[in-house]
Design a protein around this motif. Structure first.
Motif, PDB file in Angstrom:
ATOM      1  N   ARG A   1      -1.943  -8.641  -9.339  1.00 33.06           N
ATOM      2  CA  ARG A   1      -2.204  -8.890  -7.925  1.00 33.06           C
ATOM      3  C   ARG A   1      -2.684 -10.343  -7.807  1.00 33.06           C
ATOM      4  O   ARG A   1      -3.856 -10.635  -7.976  1.00 33.06           O
ATOM      5  CB  ARG A   1      -3.257  -7.907  -7.411  1.00 33.06           C
TER       6      ARG A   1
ATOM      7  N   ILE B   1       0.441  -5.378  -1.961  1.00 37.28           N
ATOM      8  CA  ILE B   1      -0.991  -5.672  -1.882  1.00 37.28           C
ATOM      9  C   ILE B   1      -1.225  -7.152  -1.587  1.00 37.28           C
ATOM     10  O   ILE B   1      -2.176  -7.514  -0.870  1.00 37.28           O
ATOM     11  CB  ILE B   1      -1.683  -5.256  -3.197  1.00 37.28           C
ATOM     12  N   ASP B   2      -0.352  -8.016  -2.103  1.00 34.08           N
ATOM     13  CA  ASP B   2      -0.518  -9.461  -1.949  1.00 34.08           C
ATOM     14  C   ASP B   2      -0.024  -9.993  -0.609  1.00 34.08           C
ATOM     15  O   ASP B   2      -0.195 -11.188  -0.329  1.00 34.08           O
ATOM     16  CB  ASP B   2       0.214 -10.199  -3.076  1.00 34.08           C
TER      17      ASP B   2
ATOM     18  N   ASP C   1       2.509  -1.214  -4.553  1.00 31.25           N
ATOM     19  CA  ASP C   1       2.678  -2.142  -5.668  1.00 31.25           C
ATOM     20  C   ASP C   1       2.039  -3.504  -5.381  1.00 31.25           C
ATOM     21  O   ASP C   1       1.744  -3.832  -4.228  1.00 31.25           O
ATOM     22  CB  ASP C   1       4.164  -2.289  -5.983  1.00 31.25           C
ATOM     23  N   PRO C   2       1.833  -4.308  -6.430  1.00 30.44           N
ATOM     24  CA  PRO C   2       1.164  -5.598  -6.246  1.00 30.44           C
ATOM     25  C   PRO C   2       1.785  -6.490  -5.180  1.00 30.44           C
ATOM     26  O   PRO C   2       1.063  -7.166  -4.440  1.00 30.44           O
ATOM     27  CB  PRO C   2       1.266  -6.227  -7.635  1.00 30.44           C
TER      28      PRO C   2
ATOM     29  N   SER D   1      -3.274 -12.259  -5.451  1.00 34.43           N
ATOM     30  CA  SER D   1      -4.265 -12.573  -4.428  1.00 34.43           C
ATOM     31  C   SER D   1      -5.688 -12.246  -4.877  1.00 34.43           C
ATOM     32  O   SER D   1      -6.646 -12.618  -4.193  1.00 34.43           O
ATOM     33  CB  SER D   1      -3.956 -11.807  -3.131  1.00 34.43           C
ATOM     34  N   TRP D   2      -5.843 -11.549  -6.011  1.00 28.63           N
ATOM     35  CA  TRP D   2      -7.171 -11.248  -6.546  1.00 28.63           C
ATOM     36  C   TRP D   2      -7.788 -12.535  -7.105  1.00 28.63           C
ATOM     37  O   TRP D   2      -7.094 -13.368  -7.698  1.00 28.63           O
ATOM     38  CB  TRP D   2      -7.058 -10.199  -7.650  1.00 28.63           C
TER      39      TRP D   2
END
Length: 238
Positions: A217, A69-70, A65-66, A219-220
């Motif tokens: 996300r 990912i972050d 999940d986001p 961090s994108w």
């Protein structure tokens, strides 16, 4: 009989990455199984249902999940290995794998520029103790495995193609649920940074709430750009 594993949703700014592992006899797979990117949504859904209906099949699905990912202490290559490893462990934990004599062959779509390194890391991660995202009591004893990984395996290997279909259909279902939870904003699009509908949703949500939604996300760079633009807009108004 052997196992294929792949993931979907590595690049989007919205939603999870989904990894799927399918353990079955490749000769029993639907004849039209293929890399999910080559199939229409309707065909993917039909193949996914056919795979699930096989007499002898084990399927493992995991979500990255986001929020995971972050995390600043990880990267997408490592998360791809972890996601695939969770899916593999789930598929190997039942009676289908237990009935196989000798090591289970595992074929993966390599999520790293170095195929051998990805395969080596995947085998190491499968053998690790289940992490906090897994329930250890759901996993039985795992058989030994023999892992190979290659680029384009989802197009070249039928079991990896089957895994790619399951991963894609599962992610699409999750994205449909996410879309429905933000229905006030209309169509969220595909979730990819290049999709105008996705970018419009992020801009409108940030304008309303001052932050990106939980499904994003952060961090994108897409989210960073939207947040920076909103901050600049607020300064201009002041």
């Amino acid at each position: 009989m052997y196992l294929g594993v792949d993931e979907a949703g590595k690049g989007p700014v919205l939603g999870p990455m989904v990894a799927a592992a399918v353990l079955a006899d490749p000769e029993r797979l639907p004849e039209t199984v293929d890399d999910s990117k080559r199939l229409s949504p309707d065909r993917r859904e039909a193949i996914d249902a056919e795979i699930a209906a096989l007499d002898t099949v084990a399927i493992g699905v995991s979500f990255v999940d986001p929020a995971e990912i972050d995390r600043p202490d990880t990267d997408m290559n490592t998360l791809t290995v972890e996601g695939q490893a969770r899916a593999v462990r789930l598929a190997l934990s039942g009676s289908v794998a237990a009935d196989i004599d000798g090591p289970v062959r595992v074929v993966a779509d390599a999520g790293d520029t170095d195929e051998e390194r990805f395969g080596r890391r995947l085998e190491e991660f499968v053998r690790r103790e289940p992490d906090e995202t897994e329930r250890a009591d759901d996993l039985g004893p795992l058989p030994s495995i023999d892992v190979t990984a290659s680029h384009g395996a989802d197009a070249d290997d039928p079991m990896v193609a089957a895994a790619s279909v399951v991963a894609k259909v599962t992610r699409d279902d999750r994205m449909d649920a996410i879309d429905a939870s933000y229905d006030a904003y209309g169509d969220l699009g595909s979730g990819y940074p290049s999709d105008p509908a996705t970018r419009t949703f992020l801009r409108e949500y940030v304008a309303d709430h001052g932050d990106v939604p939980d499904c994003a996300r952060r961090s994108w760079s897409t989210c960073e750009d939207v947040l920076a633009a909103e901050a600049q807009s607020a300064l201009d108004e002041f």
